[in-house]
Design a protein around this motif. Structure first.
Motif, PDB file in Angstrom:
ATOM      1  N   THR A   3       5.895 -17.674   0.020  1.00  0.00           N
ATOM      2  CA  THR A   3       4.949 -16.627   0.394  1.00  0.00           C
ATOM      3  C   THR A   3       4.052 -16.346  -0.800  1.00  0.00           C
ATOM      4  OG1 THR A   3       6.479 -14.866  -0.258  1.00  0.00           O
ATOM      5  CG2 THR A   3       6.523 -15.547   2.044  1.00  0.00           C
ATOM      6  N   LYS A   5       1.590 -13.524  -2.589  1.00  0.00           N
ATOM      7  CA  LYS A   5       1.303 -12.094  -2.626  1.00  0.00           C
ATOM      8  C   LYS A   5       0.516 -11.740  -3.876  1.00  0.00           C
ATOM      9  CE  LYS A   5       5.223 -10.649   0.112  1.00  0.00           C
ATOM     10  NZ  LYS A   5       4.592 -10.130   1.267  1.00  0.00           N
ATOM     11  N   HIS A   7      -0.342  -9.478  -7.068  1.00  0.00           N
ATOM     12  CA  HIS A   7       0.515  -8.802  -8.042  1.00  0.00           C
ATOM     13  C   HIS A   7       0.710  -7.331  -7.663  1.00  0.00           C
ATOM     14  CE1 HIS A   7       2.199  -7.514 -11.835  1.00  0.00           C
ATOM     15  NE2 HIS A   7       1.104  -6.892 -12.203  1.00  0.00           N
ATOM     16  N   GLU A   9       0.930  -6.198  -4.674  1.00  0.00           N
ATOM     17  CA  GLU A   9       1.830  -6.143  -3.519  1.00  0.00           C
ATOM     18  C   GLU A   9       3.280  -6.444  -3.910  1.00  0.00           C
ATOM     19  OE1 GLU A   9      -1.150  -7.809  -0.054  1.00  0.00           O
ATOM     20  OE2 GLU A   9      -0.099  -9.262  -1.323  1.00  0.00           O
ATOM     21  N   LYS A  10       3.442  -7.421  -4.771  1.00  0.00           N
ATOM     22  CA  LYS A  10       4.759  -7.802  -5.281  1.00  0.00           C
ATOM     23  C   LYS A  10       4.594  -8.036  -6.773  1.00  0.00           C
ATOM     24  CE  LYS A  10       8.722 -10.805  -4.736  1.00  0.00           C
ATOM     25  NZ  LYS A  10       9.542 -11.468  -3.758  1.00  0.00           N
ATOM     26  N   VAL A  45      -2.170 -13.493  -8.473  1.00  0.00           N
ATOM     27  CA  VAL A  45      -1.476 -13.890  -7.259  1.00  0.00           C
ATOM     28  C   VAL A  45      -0.216 -14.654  -7.652  1.00  0.00           C
ATOM     29  CG1 VAL A  45      -1.621 -15.368  -5.212  1.00  0.00           C
ATOM     30  CG2 VAL A  45      -3.611 -14.039  -5.913  1.00  0.00           C
ATOM     31  N   TRP A  48       5.906 -17.165  -4.132  1.00  0.00           N
ATOM     32  CA  TRP A  48       7.326 -16.819  -4.238  1.00  0.00           C
ATOM     33  C   TRP A  48       8.171 -17.619  -3.257  1.00  0.00           C
ATOM     34  CZ3 TRP A  48       8.612 -13.268  -7.924  1.00  0.00           C
ATOM     35  CH2 TRP A  48       7.576 -12.468  -8.426  1.00  0.00           C
ATOM     36  N   ARG A  90      -5.991 -17.008  -1.303  1.00  0.00           N
ATOM     37  CA  ARG A  90      -5.714 -15.556  -1.400  1.00  0.00           C
ATOM     38  C   ARG A  90      -6.553 -14.923  -2.498  1.00  0.00           C
ATOM     39  NH1 ARG A  90      -1.646 -11.877   0.292  1.00  0.00           N
ATOM     40  NH2 ARG A  90      -2.670  -9.878  -0.029  1.00  0.00           N
ATOM     41  N   GLU A  94      -9.734 -12.086  -2.262  1.00  0.00           N
ATOM     42  CA  GLU A  94      -9.841 -10.857  -3.054  1.00  0.00           C
ATOM     43  C   GLU A  94     -11.172 -10.785  -3.794  1.00  0.00           C
ATOM     44  OE1 GLU A  94      -7.709  -8.095  -3.197  1.00  0.00           O
ATOM     45  OE2 GLU A  94      -7.105  -9.213  -1.415  1.00  0.00           O
TER      46      GLU A  94
END
Length: 133
Positions: A3, A5, A7, A9-10, A45, A48, A90, A94
């Motif tokens: 996945t 995400k 930084h 967000e996770k 980004v 993971w 991703r 952004e």
């Protein structure tokens, strides 16, 4: 399953990013204090596999006119499986309101970035590196 995400967000721990750099054979002299700073200086980004950071990329930007993509790194066992493309897509999402997004890469990676819409230029990349401290 990988996945991707942001930084925000996770959160990516400095130790996780340092381990990723080391696993990929990158930046052996980067320390956790410096990594903390780079994680707060633009978009980042992470890719993971459960709670293991297997990929990373980041951007530096003025927020409107220019952005620069840096540190696109994926562990070797996750390369050529779409992980890098997911991260770049991703990050580009952004940065969608930025006029020009730049990066530099080795010749053999140009095709990878062209798939995401980057185009080669005739510009010369120059660096200034501070001398020994």
């Amino acid at each position: 399953m990988v996945t991707v995400k942001l930084h925000i967000e996770k959160p990516i721990l400095p130790s996780q990013l340092r381990n990723l750099y080391q696993g990929a054979g990158w930046w052996p002299d980067r320390n956790e204090d410096g990594i903390i700073q780079l994680l707060t200086c633009g978009g980042a980004v992470g890719a993971w596999e459960d709670d293991v950071l297997v990929g990373f990329c980041r951007s530096i930007s003025d927020g409107i006119y220019r952005a620069y993509v840096e540190d696109v790194v994926v562990l070797s066992t996750y390369r050529n499986k779409g992980t890098g493309k997911l991260m770049i897509d991703r990050l580009l999402n952004e940065l969608k309101d930025i006029d020009v997004i730049s990066l530099f890469c080795k010749d053999d990676l140009a095709g990878f970035y062209e798939v995401s819409g980057f185009k080669g230029t005739k510009q010369i990349v120059m660096h200034y590196k501070k001398q020994g401290i």
